[in-house]
Write an enzyme that holds these catalytic residues in place. Structure first.
Site, PDB file in Angstrom:
ATOM      1  N   THR A 216      14.098  38.998  19.743  1.00  0.00           N
ATOM      2  CA  THR A 216      13.834  39.344  18.339  1.00  0.00           C
ATOM      3  C   THR A 216      12.279  39.935  18.248  1.00  0.00           C
ATOM      4  O   THR A 216      11.411  39.015  18.615  1.00  0.00           O
ATOM      5  CB  THR A 216      14.164  38.574  17.308  1.00  0.00           C
ATOM      6  OG1 THR A 216      13.066  38.941  16.005  1.00  0.00           O
ATOM      7  CG2 THR A 216      13.849  37.278  17.416  1.00  0.00           C
ATOM      8  N   ILE A 217      12.163  41.020  18.041  1.00  0.00           N
ATOM      9  CA  ILE A 217      10.825  41.517  18.013  1.00  0.00           C
ATOM     10  C   ILE A 217       9.953  40.872  16.879  1.00  0.00           C
ATOM     11  O   ILE A 217       8.925  40.519  16.985  1.00  0.00           O
ATOM     12  CB  ILE A 217      10.771  43.159  17.948  1.00  0.00           C
ATOM     13  CG1 ILE A 217       9.340  43.647  18.383  1.00  0.00           C
ATOM     14  CG2 ILE A 217      10.976  43.891  16.440  1.00  0.00           C
ATOM     15  CD1 ILE A 217       9.216  44.071  19.786  1.00  0.00           C
ATOM     16  N   ASP A 218      10.792  40.521  15.844  1.00  0.00           N
ATOM     17  CA  ASP A 218      10.290  39.641  14.644  1.00  0.00           C
ATOM     18  C   ASP A 218       9.942  38.589  15.021  1.00  0.00           C
ATOM     19  O   ASP A 218       9.147  37.759  14.080  1.00  0.00           O
ATOM     20  CB  ASP A 218      11.261  39.748  13.373  1.00  0.00           C
ATOM     21  CG  ASP A 218      11.533  41.415  12.928  1.00  0.00           C
ATOM     22  OD1 ASP A 218      10.591  42.324  13.356  1.00  0.00           O
ATOM     23  OD2 ASP A 218      12.461  41.527  12.082  1.00  0.00           O
TER      24      ASP A 218
ATOM     25  N   MET B 272       6.475  46.021  11.302  1.00  0.00           N
ATOM     26  CA  MET B 272       7.897  45.312  11.256  1.00  0.00           C
ATOM     27  C   MET B 272       7.929  43.870  10.897  1.00  0.00           C
ATOM     28  O   MET B 272       6.816  43.189  10.939  1.00  0.00           O
ATOM     29  CB  MET B 272       8.639  45.580  12.705  1.00  0.00           C
ATOM     30  CG  MET B 272       9.096  46.738  13.007  1.00  0.00           C
ATOM     31  SD  MET B 272       9.823  47.035  14.368  1.00  0.00           S
ATOM     32  CE  MET B 272      10.639  48.585  14.205  1.00  0.00           C
TER      33      MET B 272
ATOM     34  N   ARG C  82      11.170  41.897   9.068  1.00  0.00           N
ATOM     35  CA  ARG C  82      12.301  41.964   7.977  1.00  0.00           C
ATOM     36  C   ARG C  82      12.298  40.635   6.986  1.00  0.00           C
ATOM     37  O   ARG C  82      12.115  40.977   5.791  1.00  0.00           O
ATOM     38  CB  ARG C  82      13.590  41.924   8.557  1.00  0.00           C
ATOM     39  CG  ARG C  82      14.752  42.595   7.797  1.00  0.00           C
ATOM     40  CD  ARG C  82      15.978  42.456   8.531  1.00  0.00           C
ATOM     41  NE  ARG C  82      16.160  43.278   9.605  1.00  0.00           N
ATOM     42  CZ  ARG C  82      17.185  44.603   9.550  1.00  0.00           C
ATOM     43  NH1 ARG C  82      17.576  45.156   8.264  1.00  0.00           N
ATOM     44  NH2 ARG C  82      17.608  45.169  10.579  1.00  0.00           N
TER      45      ARG C  82
ATOM     46  N   GLU D 154       7.127  44.856   6.706  1.00  0.00           N
ATOM     47  CA  GLU D 154       8.124  45.941   5.840  1.00  0.00           C
ATOM     48  C   GLU D 154       8.920  45.178   4.917  1.00  0.00           C
ATOM     49  O   GLU D 154       9.287  45.586   3.791  1.00  0.00           O
ATOM     50  CB  GLU D 154       8.902  46.543   6.901  1.00  0.00           C
ATOM     51  CG  GLU D 154       9.769  45.475   7.703  1.00  0.00           C
ATOM     52  CD  GLU D 154      10.658  46.184   8.859  1.00  0.00           C
ATOM     53  OE1 GLU D 154      10.815  47.474   8.875  1.00  0.00           O
ATOM     54  OE2 GLU D 154      11.192  45.551   9.586  1.00  0.00           O
TER      55      GLU D 154
ATOM     56  N   GLN E 251       5.937  50.003  17.921  1.00  0.00           N
ATOM     57  CA  GLN E 251       5.959  48.472  18.096  1.00  0.00           C
ATOM     58  C   GLN E 251       7.034  47.942  19.073  1.00  0.00           C
ATOM     59  O   GLN E 251       6.788  46.797  19.584  1.00  0.00           O
ATOM     60  CB  GLN E 251       5.880  47.513  16.768  1.00  0.00           C
ATOM     61  CG  GLN E 251       4.851  47.994  15.719  1.00  0.00           C
ATOM     62  CD  GLN E 251       5.339  47.534  14.461  1.00  0.00           C
ATOM     63  OE1 GLN E 251       4.927  46.653  14.102  1.00  0.00           O
ATOM     64  NE2 GLN E 251       5.940  48.344  13.539  1.00  0.00           N
TER      65      GLN E 251
HETATM   66  O1  F6P Z   1      15.142  43.319  13.596  1.00  0.00           O
HETATM   67  C1  F6P Z   1      14.166  43.795  14.135  1.00  0.00           C
HETATM   68  C2  F6P Z   1      13.794  45.125  13.441  1.00  0.00           C
HETATM   69  O2  F6P Z   1      12.844  45.831  14.302  1.00  0.00           O
HETATM   70  C3  F6P Z   1      13.100  45.045  12.386  1.00  0.00           C
HETATM   71  O3  F6P Z   1      11.654  44.763  12.116  1.00  0.00           O
HETATM   72  C4  F6P Z   1      13.478  46.199  11.747  1.00  0.00           C
HETATM   73  O4  F6P Z   1      13.602  46.314  10.221  1.00  0.00           O
HETATM   74  C5  F6P Z   1      14.666  46.691  12.267  1.00  0.00           C
HETATM   75  O5  F6P Z   1      14.804  46.014  13.503  1.00  0.00           O
HETATM   76  C6  F6P Z   1      14.909  48.170  12.465  1.00  0.00           C
HETATM   77  O6  F6P Z   1      16.196  48.322  12.752  1.00  0.00           O
HETATM   78  P1  F6P Z   1      17.017  49.616  13.445  1.00  0.00           P
HETATM   79  O7  F6P Z   1      16.422  49.616  14.961  1.00  0.00           O
HETATM   80  O8  F6P Z   1      18.366  49.471  13.456  1.00  0.00           O
HETATM   81  O9  F6P Z   1      16.357  50.948  12.731  1.00  0.00           O
END
Ligand code: F6P
Length: 342
Positions: free
Chosen positions: A125-127, A169, A171, A222, A274
């Site tokens: 998870t990037i988060d 980013m 969530r 975000e 990112q």
């Molecule tokens: O869950 C990782 C994430 O990069 C979140 O930070 C971001 O809200 C979401 O994915 C973006 O999702 P997608 O690639 O489906 O637009």
């Protein structure tokens, strides 16, 4: 043994390093057949499965994205998704699956394991919001990108005496915002864990002006939200795991700051920059360690676990434990960020 490997959910730098490590150790050390599954769980439903060999993984260590492709497919939401998965597992004679993903992908792995599929997880998870691991690969790269962006925004903010709002980013958790913001010297950091007060932010910016600092940098995740309002979303449409698309909080804050302080304010949304491109050395190494440990778990037939980093050791973590609740920013780290605001 025949081992399938898939990447699910949003991509992040380091996925290819995991695929490389699993494949290399699996083939060379254990004599396994490693099979790539295209586009996450979707490829397992559709039988898009192909053999990986040493030439398929040559040169992929520094590459961002994933050579397997990814998707946010939830097989439990697809008609007969689970039945089709078990038929493909039988057809391709898969003895085990290595699933690389975040809470959604690993949540599916956990449920499938409970139904008898032999799964091992690799947290992604990037988060950086998965419990059971101190860090996930890709996160360090994202923090480096945010840091560099803040360094660049500092000079233009200073030249124009502006407030710069930077949306990043994050969530449910503000790890990228807080670590990127601390490394890049942000004045104010807003994260989902601690709802903010607009009046307080404007007061802090004005106070800094009075002290002679003629520009300010505000980093906002975000998923951050004001104390008295809801999340700002781009679209209420949800993906198959029920997530709405976030984004837009930076613009709202920027307008509010300009209105209440009278100071020219600009916004930068860093978005997918990112997540793209080459992983940092830290992420390459972490991803490699995770990949090697994951195929070791398969060899040991320790299914229903993911690999995790704890106190710099890679250890098996029960999927159930890792998925129990997200890992959020604690008040100790938030207090450090607060030292630099106001
Ligand atoms: O869950 C990782 C994430 O990069 C979140 O930070 C971001 O809200 C979401 O994915 C973006 O999702 P997608 O690639 O489906 O637009």
């Amino acid at each position: 043994m025949r081992v399938g490997i898939l990447t699910g959910g949003g991509d992040c730098p380091g996925l290819n390093a995991v695929i490389r490590a699993v494949t290399r150790k699996g083939i060379v050390h254990y004599g396994f057949d490693i099979l790539g599954i295209k586009n996450g769980w979707l490829g397992l439903i559709e039988g898009k499965i192909f053999p990986l060999d040493l030439s398929s993984i040559s040169g992929i260590l520094p590459r961002g994205g994933t050579i397997l492709g990814t998707s946010r497919t939830n097989p439990f939401m697809v008609e007969d998704g689970i039945g089709r998965i078990f038929s493909q597992v039988e057809k391709f004679e898969l003895d085990a699956i290595v699933a690389i993903g975040g809470e959604d992908t690993l949540g599916v792995a956990k449920k499938l394991h409970e139904k008898g599929l032999r799964c091992v997880g690799v947290p992604k998870t990037i988060d950086n919001d998965l419990a059971g691991t101190d860090y996930t690969f890709g996160f360090d790269t994202a923090v480096s990108i945010v840091t560099e962006a803040l360094d660049r925004l500092h000079t233009t903010a200073e030249a124009h005496h502006r407030v710069m709002v930077v949306e990043v980013m994050g969530r449910h958790a503000g790890w990228i915002a807080i670590e990127g913001g601390l490394a890049g010297g942000a004045d104010i950091i807003l994260i989902p864990e601690f709802p903010f007060d607009m009046g307080e932010i404007c007061g802090q910016i004005l106070k800094r002006r009075e002290r002679g600092k003629l520009f300010s940098i505000v980093v906002v995740a975000e998923g951050a939200k004001p104390k008295d309002a809801n999340l700002i979303i781009q679209s209420s449409e949800t993906d198959s795991f029920g997530h709405v698309r976030l984004g837009g909080i930076g613009n709202i804050i920027s307008r509010e700051i300009e209105k209440c302080t009278g100071i020219e304010t600009r916004v930068t949304v860093l978005g997918y920059i990112q997540r793209g491109g080459s992983p940092t050395a830290f992420d390459r190494i972490l991803a490699t360690r995770f990949g090697v440990a994951a195929i070791d778990l398969v060899k040991e037939e320790k299914f229903g676990f993911m690999v995790g980093l704890r106190c710099n050791h890679v250890v098996p973590v029960p999927l159930e434990e890792a998925l129990a609740e997200p890992k959020t920013v604690d008040s100790e780290l938030y207090a450090i960020a607060k030292v630099f605001s106001g």
